[in-house]
Design a protein around this motif. Structure first.
Motif, PDB file in Angstrom:
ATOM      1  N   LEU A  37      -6.848  54.240  42.493  1.00 49.73           N
ATOM      2  CA  LEU A  37      -8.334  54.138  42.142  1.00 49.73           C
ATOM      3  C   LEU A  37      -8.482  52.892  41.102  1.00 49.73           C
ATOM      4  CD1 LEU A  37      -9.350  57.972  41.575  1.00 49.73           C
ATOM      5  CD2 LEU A  37     -10.007  56.392  43.303  1.00 49.73           C
ATOM      6  N   ARG A  41     -10.756  49.341  42.027  1.00 51.25           N
ATOM      7  CA  ARG A  41     -11.605  48.874  40.955  1.00 51.25           C
ATOM      8  C   ARG A  41     -12.757  50.190  41.028  1.00 51.25           C
ATOM      9  NH1 ARG A  41     -11.352  43.889  39.203  1.00 51.25           N
ATOM     10  NH2 ARG A  41     -10.042  42.524  40.407  1.00 51.25           N
ATOM     11  N   ALA A  42     -12.327  51.300  41.288  1.00 52.06           N
ATOM     12  CA  ALA A  42     -13.241  52.572  41.253  1.00 52.06           C
ATOM     13  C   ALA A  42     -13.115  53.152  39.862  1.00 52.06           C
ATOM     14  CB  ALA A  42     -12.664  53.625  42.290  1.00 52.06           C
ATOM     15  N   PRO A  52     -15.177  55.651  35.162  1.00 53.04           N
ATOM     16  CA  PRO A  52     -15.635  55.541  36.450  1.00 53.04           C
ATOM     17  C   PRO A  52     -16.243  54.163  36.709  1.00 53.04           C
ATOM     18  CG  PRO A  52     -16.183  57.750  35.955  1.00 53.04           C
ATOM     19  CD  PRO A  52     -15.677  56.970  34.635  1.00 53.04           C
ATOM     20  N   GLN A  55     -18.362  53.743  43.240  1.00 49.95           N
ATOM     21  CA  GLN A  55     -17.655  54.758  44.166  1.00 49.95           C
ATOM     22  C   GLN A  55     -17.401  53.845  45.391  1.00 49.95           C
ATOM     23  OE1 GLN A  55     -20.601  58.142  43.383  1.00 49.95           O
ATOM     24  NE2 GLN A  55     -18.528  59.162  43.693  1.00 49.95           N
ATOM     25  N   PRO A  56     -16.610  53.054  45.317  1.00 48.30           N
ATOM     26  CA  PRO A  56     -16.178  52.318  46.764  1.00 48.30           C
ATOM     27  C   PRO A  56     -15.792  53.088  47.997  1.00 48.30           C
ATOM     28  CG  PRO A  56     -14.564  51.876  45.101  1.00 48.30           C
ATOM     29  CD  PRO A  56     -15.567  52.793  44.280  1.00 48.30           C
ATOM     30  N   LEU A  58     -13.055  54.259  50.215  1.00 46.10           N
ATOM     31  CA  LEU A  58     -11.762  54.145  50.021  1.00 46.10           C
ATOM     32  C   LEU A  58     -10.862  54.449  51.429  1.00 46.10           C
ATOM     33  CD1 LEU A  58     -11.576  56.118  46.641  1.00 46.10           C
ATOM     34  CD2 LEU A  58     -11.175  53.786  46.735  1.00 46.10           C
ATOM     35  N   ASP A  64     -10.853  59.702  48.547  1.00 47.89           N
ATOM     36  CA  ASP A  64     -12.333  60.067  48.311  1.00 47.89           C
ATOM     37  C   ASP A  64     -12.547  61.153  47.445  1.00 47.89           C
ATOM     38  OD1 ASP A  64     -13.667  57.713  49.397  1.00 47.89           O
ATOM     39  OD2 ASP A  64     -13.021  58.437  51.498  1.00 47.89           O
ATOM     40  N   SER A  67     -11.865  60.572  43.647  1.00 51.97           N
ATOM     41  CA  SER A  67     -12.809  59.797  43.048  1.00 51.97           C
ATOM     42  C   SER A  67     -14.000  60.525  42.777  1.00 51.97           C
ATOM     43  CB  SER A  67     -13.287  58.699  44.201  1.00 51.97           C
ATOM     44  OG  SER A  67     -14.555  58.055  43.472  1.00 51.97           O
TER      45      SER A  67
END
Length: 200
Positions: A37, A41-42, A52, A55-56, A58, A64, A67
């Motif tokens: 993560l 860069r999440a 945080p 929320q890219p 993933l 996911d 995240s």
């Protein structure tokens, strides 16, 4: 493949010579997720707190979920708390995911530390990728594996120069040692209880 899936595969390949505890592996898997993560860069670390940072996408269901499980309110969650919270039964979740994707199959005979049935890795691109990363002594994977007692020969591997990743790895090592201390304490208490019942 994610670092966590690679770690799970390596832990399976290490059997039966280096038995890996489910609790230890779950903590290391949570650390591996956090490192991925950070890489995506999440999240970023502010000291030891997980902040945080969007929320890219993933492209990995378990990442996911990791995240989505982040605490997104200040003062945010320390790394150690994340490892214990996210790590609960995480090895079972990775086992199920790898089985569903066809990377693990149930063997015809024997037993496995990962359950009643013998689990076997298939000869998949995922396994070959994890083994390649392992043989290349990739430092993050090597450090996570070392935390759960799997060592790659005599080499210590290259060092790490990413402060956030180093913080996570230190947290994994501390959590695994804490879990071992709890196991030892319970073992001593159990032995003492048995001695009471046996009498002089």
């Amino acid at each position: 493949m994610s670092t966590a899936k690679d770690l799970f595969i390596i832990s399976m390949d290490a059997q039966p010579d280096a038995a890996v505890g489910q609790g230890d592996l779950s903590l290391a898997l949570a650390g591996a997720e956090l490192i991925d993560l950070i890489g995506a860069r999440a999240v970023a670390l502010d000291g030891d707190r997980i902040v945080p940072d969007g929320q890219p996408a993933l492209e990995d269901g378990l990442l996911d979920r990791a995240s989505a499980a982040l605490n997104r309110q200040a003062p945010y969650e320390p790394v150690e708390e994340w490892l214990w919270r996210r790590g609960r039964d995480l090895s079972a979740a990775y086992q199920a995911a790898l089985e569903e994707d066809g990377h693990l199959i149930r063997g015809r005979r024997g037993r496995s530390p990962f359950g009643a049935d013998r689990l076997e890795l298939t000869d998949s691109a995922a396994r070959r990728g994890a083994v390649s990363r392992w043989k290349a002594e990739e430092p993050v994977l090597a450090a996570l594996a070392s935390a759960v007692g799997i060592h790659n020969g005599e080499s210590q591997g290259p060092g790490l120069d990413d402060e956030a990743v180093t913080t996570v790895l230190a947290g994994v090592n501390d959590a695994v040692m804490e879990l071992e201390a709890v196991r030892q304490r319970r073992s001593i208490e159990k032995a003492a209880f048995a001695n009471v019942w046996r009498g002089p």
